[in-house]
Design a protein around this motif. Structure first.
Motif, PDB file in Angstrom:
ATOM      1  N   SER A 273       0.822  -1.215   0.000  1.00  0.00           N
ATOM      2  CA  SER A 273       0.000   0.000   0.000  1.00  0.00           C
ATOM      3  C   SER A 273       0.852   1.259   0.000  1.00  0.00           C
ATOM      4  O   SER A 273       0.477   2.280  -0.582  1.00  0.00           O
ATOM      5  N   LEU A 274       1.998   1.207   0.665  1.00  0.00           N
ATOM      6  CA  LEU A 274       2.887   2.367   0.699  1.00  0.00           C
ATOM      7  C   LEU A 274       3.604   2.563  -0.631  1.00  0.00           C
ATOM      8  O   LEU A 274       3.977   3.689  -0.984  1.00  0.00           O
ATOM      9  N   THR A 275       3.801   1.482  -1.365  1.00  0.00           N
ATOM     10  CA  THR A 275       4.593   1.531  -2.596  1.00  0.00           C
ATOM     11  C   THR A 275       3.884   2.321  -3.688  1.00  0.00           C
ATOM     12  O   THR A 275       2.672   2.234  -3.858  1.00  0.00           O
ATOM     13  N   GLY A 276       4.655   3.110  -4.420  1.00  0.00           N
ATOM     14  CA  GLY A 276       4.118   3.852  -5.551  1.00  0.00           C
ATOM     15  C   GLY A 276       4.347   5.344  -5.437  1.00  0.00           C
ATOM     16  O   GLY A 276       4.977   5.833  -4.491  1.00  0.00           O
ATOM     17  N   GLU A 277       3.825   6.054  -6.409  1.00  0.00           N
ATOM     18  CA  GLU A 277       3.958   7.508  -6.489  1.00  0.00           C
ATOM     19  C   GLU A 277       2.639   8.141  -6.067  1.00  0.00           C
ATOM     20  O   GLU A 277       1.595   7.849  -6.641  1.00  0.00           O
ATOM     21  N   LYS A 278       2.689   9.004  -5.050  1.00  0.00           N
ATOM     22  CA  LYS A 278       1.473   9.609  -4.515  1.00  0.00           C
ATOM     23  C   LYS A 278       1.699  11.112  -4.320  1.00  0.00           C
ATOM     24  O   LYS A 278       2.824  11.546  -4.058  1.00  0.00           O
ATOM     25  N   TYR A 279       0.629  11.875  -4.440  1.00  0.00           N
ATOM     26  CA  TYR A 279       0.718  13.336  -4.343  1.00  0.00           C
ATOM     27  C   TYR A 279      -0.334  13.887  -3.387  1.00  0.00           C
ATOM     28  O   TYR A 279      -1.417  13.311  -3.230  1.00  0.00           O
ATOM     29  N   SER A 280      -0.018  15.036  -2.790  1.00  0.00           N
ATOM     30  CA  SER A 280      -0.983  15.762  -1.962  1.00  0.00           C
ATOM     31  C   SER A 280      -1.587  16.927  -2.752  1.00  0.00           C
ATOM     32  O   SER A 280      -1.994  17.926  -2.169  1.00  0.00           O
ATOM     33  N   LYS A 281      -1.675  16.780  -4.057  1.00  0.00           N
ATOM     34  CA  LYS A 281      -2.135  17.844  -4.944  1.00  0.00           C
ATOM     35  C   LYS A 281      -3.543  18.328  -4.596  1.00  0.00           C
ATOM     36  O   LYS A 281      -3.795  19.533  -4.506  1.00  0.00           O
TER      37      LYS A 281
END
Length: 261
Positions: A47-55
């Motif tokens: 679940s933590l893996t990957g690219e995530k943004y607070s956009k």
């Protein structure tokens, strides 16, 4: 006779449906029970893996939140099965210049604690070697045995529990009472909270406090909300029409957990 036959068929159909329902419920229960301690650790790591943004959060509340890119990927695995992840954060305008780099370790909670997953954060001995680790080809990164050797100072640990039914999260937890030592910006200790959401979001809330219990860094309004990057993320980000004005540097730094070291 036809009526009796129809009644029998209907009763038999209801009985079969009841058995299927009971069987399905038992199967779900068995699957839940068969989830091992290591399954929970693997699920949190995935679940933590990957690219995530607070956009989205930064668009809603630009005075308190910044558009941050959070990038995490597998880096190594210990002999006991613990998952080691590389984690970095950067302002979305400059993803090649991370301001925060860490190694995360996910493993089952010790049996004496009432939790499912222990997620610990460690410093990296040579951060420059790991910059943009996840964006690089695997043969151009530090290899797993090097990663294990570069695990530095232990910084924080969060104990995660499975969320109860009806909640939006899969796992949630926080650092132990009293937090961990921290000296950034006048703090003496810090606390961390984390929630793994069902929609693949990650919510994080780190805060620093002084000896008197006053909060001296970190968000006061609530956690950062990181959403998975859509496929068109980079094209959207690079569009000139989507560029908001840069906030003053002093406001960017003041009270912002993302720059805490």
């Amino acid at each position: 006779m036809g009526t009796d036959s129809n009644g029998w068929n209907r009763a038999r159909g209801l009985a079969v449906k009841a058995l299927l329902f009971i069987g399905g419920a038992l199967l779900v229960k068995r699957l839940r029970k068969s989830t091992t301690r290591w399954d929970h650790a693997r699920l949190v790591a995935q679940s933590l893996t990957g690219e995530k943004y607070s956009k989205d959060q930064a668009s809603r509340d630009p005075d308190n939140y910044f558009n941050i890119r959070m990038l995490t990927c597998p880096a190594a695995e210990l002999v006991d099965g613990s998952k080691v992840l590389y984690f970095e954060q950067a302002f979305w305008r400059s993803p090649q210049k991370p301001f925060r780099q860490r190694l995360l370790m996910a493993k089952p909670c010790p049996k004496e604690l009432k939790c499912d997953v222990e997620l610990s954060t460690y410093a990296i001995r040579d951060m420059e070697e790991y910059k943009n680790f996840c964006d690089r080809p695997k043969d151009q990164r530090p290899q797993p045995e090097e990663v294990i050797g570069d695990i530095g100072e232990h910084l924080t640990t969060i104990h995660l529990k499975r969320c109860s039914r009806g909640k939006r999260c899969l796992y949630e937890g926080s650092s132990p009472p009293g937090g961990f030592p921290n000296s950034w910006n006048g703090a003496t200790y810090c606390t961390s909270e984390l929630a793994v959401m069902k929609n693949s979001e990650i919510h994080t809330w780190d805060r620093g406090y002084d000896d008197d219990g006053n909060q001296v860094w970190g968000q006061k309004e609530g956690p950062y909300e990181f959403k998975p990057a859509p496929t068109s993320c980079f094209s959207d980000m690079l569009s000139p029409l989507s560029l908001p004005p840069l906030p003053p540097m002093d406001r960017r730094i003041e009270g912002s957990f993302i720059l805490q070291e």
